[in-house]
Design a protein around this motif. Structure first.
Motif, PDB file in Angstrom:
ATOM      1  N   THR A   1     -18.097   2.335 -13.690  1.00  0.00           N
ATOM      2  CA  THR A   1     -16.775   2.019 -13.022  1.00  0.00           C
ATOM      3  C   THR A   1     -16.890   1.002 -12.165  1.00  0.00           C
ATOM      4  N   VAL A   2     -16.166  -0.288 -12.225  1.00  0.00           N
ATOM      5  CA  VAL A   2     -16.147  -1.325 -11.328  1.00  0.00           C
ATOM      6  C   VAL A   2     -14.969  -1.603 -10.774  1.00  0.00           C
ATOM      7  N   GLU A   3     -14.720  -2.335  -9.529  1.00  0.00           N
ATOM      8  CA  GLU A   3     -13.545  -2.796  -9.117  1.00  0.00           C
ATOM      9  C   GLU A   3     -14.064  -4.439  -8.862  1.00  0.00           C
ATOM     10  N   LEU A   4     -13.194  -4.914  -9.485  1.00  0.00           N
ATOM     11  CA  LEU A   4     -13.121  -6.425  -9.377  1.00  0.00           C
ATOM     12  C   LEU A   4     -12.150  -7.089  -8.521  1.00  0.00           C
ATOM     13  N   PHE A   5     -12.318  -8.316  -7.665  1.00  0.00           N
ATOM     14  CA  PHE A   5     -11.286  -8.651  -6.881  1.00  0.00           C
ATOM     15  C   PHE A   5     -11.080 -10.096  -6.941  1.00  0.00           C
ATOM     16  N   GLY A   6      -9.799 -10.605  -6.735  1.00  0.00           N
ATOM     17  CA  GLY A   6      -9.287 -11.926  -6.874  1.00  0.00           C
ATOM     18  C   GLY A   6      -7.996 -12.253  -6.331  1.00  0.00           C
ATOM     19  N   VAL A   7      -7.623 -13.671  -6.189  1.00  0.00           N
ATOM     20  CA  VAL A   7      -6.175 -13.655  -5.655  1.00  0.00           C
ATOM     21  C   VAL A   7      -5.434 -14.723  -6.803  1.00  0.00           C
ATOM     22  N   GLY A   8      -4.220 -14.705  -6.791  1.00  0.00           N
ATOM     23  CA  GLY A   8      -3.423 -15.521  -7.437  1.00  0.00           C
ATOM     24  C   GLY A   8      -2.935 -15.145  -8.842  1.00  0.00           C
ATOM     25  N   PHE A   9      -2.913 -13.786  -9.131  1.00  0.00           N
ATOM     26  CA  PHE A   9      -2.632 -12.987 -10.319  1.00  0.00           C
ATOM     27  C   PHE A   9      -1.107 -12.872 -10.558  1.00  0.00           C
ATOM     28  N   GLY A  10      -0.183 -13.419  -9.606  1.00  0.00           N
ATOM     29  CA  GLY A  10       1.368 -13.438  -9.647  1.00  0.00           C
ATOM     30  C   GLY A  10       2.163 -12.291  -8.855  1.00  0.00           C
ATOM     31  N   PRO A  11       3.090 -12.234  -9.265  1.00  0.00           N
ATOM     32  CA  PRO A  11       4.160 -11.279  -8.337  1.00  0.00           C
ATOM     33  C   PRO A  11       3.491  -9.752  -8.771  1.00  0.00           C
ATOM     34  N   VAL A  12       4.155  -8.830  -7.835  1.00  0.00           N
ATOM     35  CA  VAL A  12       3.802  -7.554  -8.071  1.00  0.00           C
ATOM     36  C   VAL A  12       4.964  -6.572  -7.880  1.00  0.00           C
ATOM     37  N   THR A  13       4.810  -5.442  -8.448  1.00  0.00           N
ATOM     38  CA  THR A  13       5.983  -4.457  -8.385  1.00  0.00           C
ATOM     39  C   THR A  13       5.432  -3.244  -7.508  1.00  0.00           C
ATOM     40  N   SER A  14       6.344  -2.723  -6.589  1.00  0.00           N
ATOM     41  CA  SER A  14       5.729  -1.785  -5.642  1.00  0.00           C
ATOM     42  C   SER A  14       6.565  -0.443  -5.960  1.00  0.00           C
TER      43      SER A  14
END
Length: 123
Positions: A42-55
């Motif tokens: 089970t891995v967690e990958l991280f990055g930036v710039g993947f668009g808008p989010v909903t909360s």
């Protein structure tokens, strides 16, 4: 190399009081002890710039589906959303059959994708 960690529920990780390892080539990379991920991790990958989010209820998830391909294998993240302001986290289980070494990794969202040179270390 993709930025990511391998979760260790058995306490065998090198970091976080045994809760995780950092994904990378065997040895030391980026100034830290790193290990390749393997099938079933089970891995967690991280990055930036993947668009808008909903909360909803304090959890910020990616508004658009994020497709992750490792080698030629499509992997559906169990979670795609923010882990901290501006930093996306993708939780997934690494499938088998990826080979070993540095394998190409591509994330795509809404018609845009990461650069071609991103890899993830696997064994």
């Amino acid at each position: 190399h993709a930025a990511g960690i391998i979760l260790r529920t058995d306490g065998s990780g090198a970091f976080g009081n045994g809760t995780y390892d950092i994904i990378g080539p065997v040895g030391t990379a980026f100034g830290y002890l790193t290990v390749p991920a393997q099938a079933g991790d089970t891995v967690e990958l991280f990055g930036v710039g993947f668009g808008p989010v909903t909360s909803v209820a304090g959890v910020s998830e990616a508004m658009f589906p994020v497709d992750i391909t490792i080698g030629d294998t499509s992997v559906t993240p169990a979670f795609s959303g923010l882990s901290s302001p501006g930093v996306f986290q993708f939780n997934l289980v690494l499938p088998g059959g990826l080979g070993s070494g540095d394998v190409p990794l591509r994330a795509s969202v809404n018609g845009s994708s990461t650069q071609n040179a991103v890899v993830i270390s696997v064994r």
